[in-house]
Design a protein around this motif. Structure first.
Motif, PDB file in Angstrom:
ATOM      1  N   GLY A 126      37.712  20.426  45.352  1.00  0.00           N
ATOM      2  CA  GLY A 126      38.152  21.636  44.651  1.00  0.00           C
ATOM      3  C   GLY A 126      39.502  22.059  45.204  1.00  0.00           C
ATOM      4  O   GLY A 126      40.278  21.234  45.711  1.00  0.00           O
ATOM      5  N   ASN A 127      39.785  23.331  45.150  1.00  0.00           N
ATOM      6  CA  ASN A 127      41.066  23.872  45.557  1.00  0.00           C
ATOM      7  C   ASN A 127      41.320  23.627  47.058  1.00  0.00           C
ATOM      8  O   ASN A 127      42.328  23.021  47.452  1.00  0.00           O
ATOM      9  N   GLU A 130      34.495  14.875  36.282  1.00  0.00           N
ATOM     10  CA  GLU A 130      34.470  15.649  35.044  1.00  0.00           C
ATOM     11  C   GLU A 130      35.541  15.127  34.101  1.00  0.00           C
ATOM     12  O   GLU A 130      36.507  14.487  34.520  1.00  0.00           O
ATOM     13  N   TYR A 187      42.360  21.317  40.006  1.00  0.00           N
ATOM     14  CA  TYR A 187      42.072  22.295  41.067  1.00  0.00           C
ATOM     15  C   TYR A 187      43.269  22.582  41.985  1.00  0.00           C
ATOM     16  O   TYR A 187      43.235  23.546  42.747  1.00  0.00           O
ATOM     17  N   VAL A 237      33.420  19.967  52.088  1.00  0.00           N
ATOM     18  CA  VAL A 237      34.152  21.115  51.538  1.00  0.00           C
ATOM     19  C   VAL A 237      33.859  21.286  50.037  1.00  0.00           C
ATOM     20  O   VAL A 237      34.689  21.017  49.195  1.00  0.00           O
ATOM     21  N   HIS A 286      29.179  26.297  48.510  1.00  0.00           N
ATOM     22  CA  HIS A 286      27.999  26.127  49.361  1.00  0.00           C
ATOM     23  C   HIS A 286      26.720  25.871  48.581  1.00  0.00           C
ATOM     24  O   HIS A 286      25.818  25.196  49.061  1.00  0.00           O
ATOM     25  N   PHE A 307      26.091  23.853  46.348  1.00  0.00           N
ATOM     26  CA  PHE A 307      25.847  22.451  45.988  1.00  0.00           C
ATOM     27  C   PHE A 307      25.438  21.586  47.178  1.00  0.00           C
ATOM     28  O   PHE A 307      25.112  20.414  47.024  1.00  0.00           O
ATOM     29  N   LEU A 310      33.831  22.877  56.112  1.00  0.00           N
ATOM     30  CA  LEU A 310      34.851  23.881  55.781  1.00  0.00           C
ATOM     31  C   LEU A 310      34.262  24.879  54.781  1.00  0.00           C
ATOM     32  O   LEU A 310      34.975  25.643  54.145  1.00  0.00           O
ATOM     33  N   ASN A 313      42.846  31.086  55.308  1.00  0.00           N
ATOM     34  CA  ASN A 313      43.358  29.859  54.701  1.00  0.00           C
ATOM     35  C   ASN A 313      43.276  29.857  53.185  1.00  0.00           C
ATOM     36  O   ASN A 313      42.517  29.078  52.600  1.00  0.00           O
ATOM     37  N   ILE A 314      44.032  30.704  52.547  1.00  0.00           N
ATOM     38  CA  ILE A 314      44.077  30.629  51.083  1.00  0.00           C
ATOM     39  C   ILE A 314      44.748  29.304  50.728  1.00  0.00           C
ATOM     40  O   ILE A 314      45.899  29.044  51.103  1.00  0.00           O
TER      41      ILE A 314
END
Ligand code: NAD
Ligand code: 13P
Length: 352
Positions: free
Chosen positions: A12-13, A43, A64, A93, A96, A98, A119, A152-153
């Protein structure tokens, strides 16, 4: 000499940015294989192409983390078992919710000498009580698992803007130091602390406070109110962590994973953003709907974490000690209006 081979489970991001950080270091450091595998939950994109194929063709996670090159040594792989089979360093990462399913699929499929790091900001609540994600990984897969949390954006780190992070470990200092080596860059400063529970709970609980900060923004209540919410939230985070794990260290809250992450998430995170929209619509549109509309497939952790925290508190008969956490849950479940975020009781939990 052991050569380390890294796989990132999740894309993801933040997963994509983690792969980018790691890939820059595996190229530079001799003890790591250059290639970094990244498991992709496959996907189809609107173009009809598969996300994995596009990542491998363009070196970009166009869904992402658009506009950022990951590094040529990042290889996207949609096959979970294949992605992990050769790795002795596993970076987890994903959102959560999943991880339970992913751990089931991975049990018995990884190298027995693998080390893990999570993470992931979140926890699971089971009949027996709460279970941190690093514990879930560690128990299900039979490996040691550290954590990395911090202010941590992901999009900011993707642009290589200076920030810090905290690695939390329990016993294996050597493994923690290897994780620091793998992640740190001149713009991403990583410190290790021996307090895995404290670090992970900071990352997990601040997402609940960030939803509250979003409500305050949506209600246009200003900076003082938001700072008050952050202070009350920090206090509840500390009390809750101590209640679950008396070993949690106060100093952990002053690392990047603590106050710094709380601040950045309440100012610029996704939980805050969707919380703001929820309050603007007066609670009339659901979080699920707003998440889908505003985040393009990215996932919130705070609403589910507020429910999980509430389950733990109900079970222990101490909901009343956590007015902010409880209000976030009641508001997000539609039982109270967003304005209730500033009507929380005066009964303050005490951090001792
Ligand atoms: P994300 O929210 O950007 O993306 C969602 C991911 O979930 C996608 O990769 C999607 O393919 C995947 N997914 C969807 N359905 C799935 C399923 N059924 N099974 C498995 N995967 C599925 O992800 P992210 O930002 O990388 O977040 C992962 C973790 O990192 C979270 O715990 C988050 O709190 C944490 N984190 C995020 C940031 C950030 O800025 N994005 C920063 C620090 C920590
Ligand atoms: P959000 O998921 O709210 O965007 O928070 C990201 C984060 O954890 C920053 O450290």
């Amino acid at each position: 000499v052991i050569m380390y081979k890294v796989t990132v489970v999740g894309s993801g991001n933040w997963g994509s940015v983690a792969a980018k950080l790691i890939a820059s270091n595996t190229l530079r450091l001799n003890s790591f294989h250059d290639e970094v595998r990244m498991w992709v939950f496959e996907e189809k994109l609107p173009s009809g192409e598969k996300l994995t194929d596009v990542i491998n063709k363009t070196n970009e996670n166009v869904k992402y983390l658009p506009g950022i090159k990951l590094g040529k040594n990042v290889v996207a792989d949609p096959d979970l078992e294949n992605a992990v089979k050769d790795a002795n360093m596993l970076v987890f990462v994903t959102p959560h919710q999943f991880m339970e399913g992913i751990c089931k699929r991975l049990a018995g499929k990884i190298r027995p000498d693998a080390e893990g790091i999570s993470l992931i900001k979140g926890m699971e609540v089971k009949k027996e009580g709460p279970c941190m994600i690093s514990t879930l990984i560690s128990k299900r897969l039979g490996i040691n698992c550290s954590v990395l949390m911090g202010a941590n954006i992901a999009n900011e780190i993707a642009m290589e803007k200076f920030s810090e992070a905290t690695v939390g470990y329990s016993k294996n200092k050597e493994a923690a130091e290897r994780w620091v080596q793998l992640f740190r860059t001149p713009y991403f400063i990583v410190t290790d602390v021996q307090d895995v529970e404290g670090v992970e709970l900071c990352g997990t609980l601040k997402n609940v406070v960030a939803i509250a900060a979003g409500f305050v923004d949506g209600l246009e209540m200003g900076n003082n109110t938001k700072a008050a919410i952050m202070r009350i939230g920090l206090n509840e985070m500390m009390v809750f962590s101590k209640m679950l794990f008396p070993s949690v260290k106060e100093s952990t809250y002053f690392e990047s994973c603590g106050v710094a992450d709380l601040i950045t998430t309440c100012l610029g995170g996704r939980n805050r953003k969707v919380g703001e929209a929820y309050a603007r619509y007066g609670g009339k549109r659901s979080f699920d709907e707003l998440e889908a509309e505003l985040l393009n497939g990215q996932k919130l952790q705070g609403v589910l974490t507020a429910l999980e925290v509430h389950e733990v508190l109900s079970d222990r008969g101490c909901v009343h000690m956590f007015p902010l956490f409880s209000a976030v849950h009641a508001i997000s479940a539609g039982r109270l209006p967003p304005s209730a975020i500033v009507e929380i009781s005066n009964e303050k939990p005490r951090y001792t």
